[in-house]
Design an enzyme around this catalytic site. Structure first.
Site, short mmCIF file in Angstrom:
data_model
loop_
_atom_site.label_atom_id
_atom_site.label_comp_id
_atom_site.label_asym_id
_atom_site.label_seq_id
_atom_site.Cartn_x
_atom_site.Cartn_y
_atom_site.Cartn_z
N ASP A 1 -9.34 -6.87 -3.13
CA ASP A 1 -8.80 -5.61 -2.60
C ASP A 1 -9.69 -4.46 -3.06
O ASP A 1 -9.76 -4.15 -4.26
CB ASP A 1 -7.37 -5.40 -3.10
CG ASP A 1 -6.68 -4.22 -2.43
OD1 ASP A 1 -7.38 -3.34 -1.89
OD2 ASP A 1 -5.44 -4.18 -2.46
N SER B 1 0.83 -1.20 0.00
CA SER B 1 0.00 0.00 0.00
C SER B 1 0.87 1.26 0.00
O SER B 1 1.63 1.47 -0.93
CB SER B 1 -0.95 -0.05 1.20
OG SER B 1 -2.01 0.86 1.06
N HIS C 1 -7.07 -6.37 0.99
CA HIS C 1 -5.99 -5.39 1.06
C HIS C 1 -5.11 -5.69 2.28
O HIS C 1 -5.37 -5.22 3.39
CB HIS C 1 -6.56 -3.98 1.15
CG HIS C 1 -5.52 -2.90 1.05
ND1 HIS C 1 -4.90 -2.58 -0.14
CD2 HIS C 1 -4.99 -2.08 1.98
CE1 HIS C 1 -4.04 -1.59 0.06
NE2 HIS C 1 -4.08 -1.28 1.35
#
Length: 352
Positions: free
Chosen positions: A133, A46, A167
């Protein structure tokens, strides 16, 4: 050998403003390390994925591979938090102009703010985006893939986008349910992200056994990074295999955590549960885990993210950026064994 010493000397000279002395051995007594700084690899999740890309592109002359999980293209935010939120995470309100983003990298390279982009041609790149995600769009991740394709030989790029992960950092058996994105953002997915990634970035690795004999050491990021480390936590972490602690020359991998994944929030989960250490332990790979911190004041960073939108300065995505400089300074600081070796062998090396 002569070339190795010269490159190491150049690397050290580039960051000569950082005092070594006792800084590298702060915290839990980090042993002297001899690291190969010509073949560094990076990875991140991320915001850490965005930072890994930035660090790779800034220093592609000695960072030779990058593993990126759930992140978009270089300079996606364009130094603007509104753009970051509207285009680079869970939505894309307007088309992303990839050519415009890449042109910034060309300008940076021309002015010497990042390494020449030609250095990316032979780089190893491993990209991942989970099908569940919803925090970072597949479109953003796809654009990172396209961007690397414009710089790197396609045979050197792997893009995994068929795993049903949310995620997080997917693992073989650690963390939350694979379909859930929750703290500490490590997913039990029966998928070895660390192994698949590292085997692409660093081929011919030995399959790990069931035990990890290396240790995690604490370092003072503030001492090593100096003023560049103001937006980072006081403590960072380094995983050191036994052979590396004994003085063997070892490779270096840098792993950047995601937002809300720094140690103050998740403890040692990211440092110990992604599976990276398991592979590093049996393959003489030292792993640096730099740490951010949250800030509720300027520069505003309430989730402890790495700077991929410009909260530290306009130069956040190039070598002048504080966080990129801070991590480079940390590498110099922990590489005391190789630096001592360079000092001892300077005369001999220059005569080879």
């Amino acid at each position: 050998m002569k070339t190795t010493y010269k490159i190491l000397a150049s690397f050290c000279a580039l960051y000569s403003g950082v005092a070594l002395s006792n800084a590298a051995n702060s915290g839990n007594g980090l042993p002297p390390l001899s690291l190969d700084v010509e073949q560094v690899t990076v990875s991140g999740l991320s915001s850490g994925g965005y930072m890994a890309t930035q660090f790779h592109i800034a220093h592609s002359d000695w960072v030779k591979g990058a593993g990126i999980i759930a992140a978009g293209p270089y300079y996606c935010a364009q130094n603007d938090i509104t753009t970051a939120l509207n285009q680079c995470v869970n939505k894309v309100d307007a088309p992303i102009n990839l050519d415009a983003l890449s042109s910034v990298a060309i300008d940076y390279a021309n002015e010497g703010s990042i390494a020449p982009l030609a250095g990316l041609k032979d780089a190893k790149v491993w990209l991942f985006h989970g099908t569940n995600d919803v925090r970072v769009t597949a479109q953003a991740s796809d654009l990172l893939y396209r961007q690397y394709q414009s710089w790197t030989d396609t045979q050197n790029i792997v893009y995994v986008n068929d795993q049903s992960a949310a995620h997080h950092f997917p693992t073989l058996n650690e963390g939350s349910n694979c379909s859930v994105s929750e703290s500490p953002f490590i997913g039990n997915c029966n998928y070895d992200t660390a192994g698949n990634m590292l085997n692409h970035l660093l081929p011919y690795l030995t399959a790990p056994d069931d035990s990890v004999s290396g240790k995690v050491y604490t370092i003072s990021q503030q001492k090593l990074a100096g003023s560049d480390g103001e937006t980072l936590a006081e403590k960072g972490f380094v995983f050191v295999p036994e052979n590396c602690a004994s003085g063997e020359s070892c490779r270096l991998h840098i792993s950047f955590h995601g937002c809300n994944q720094y140690a103050e929030v998740v403890g040692n989960s990211y440092v110990t549960k992604t599976g990276i250490n398991r592979w590093a332990d049996d393959n003489n790979i030292v792993v640096l885990y730099p740490q951010t911190k949250k800030s509720l004041f300027m520069p505003l960073n309430p989730q402890g993210c790495w700077d991929w939108w410009g909260y530290t300065s306009d130069d956040y995505a190039n070598r002048k950026g504080a966080q990129i400089s801070a991590v480079a300074n940390m590498i110099k600081g922990i590489n005391t064994g190789a630096i001592n070796k360079e000092t001892t062998n300077t005369g001999t090396a220059n005569n080879d």
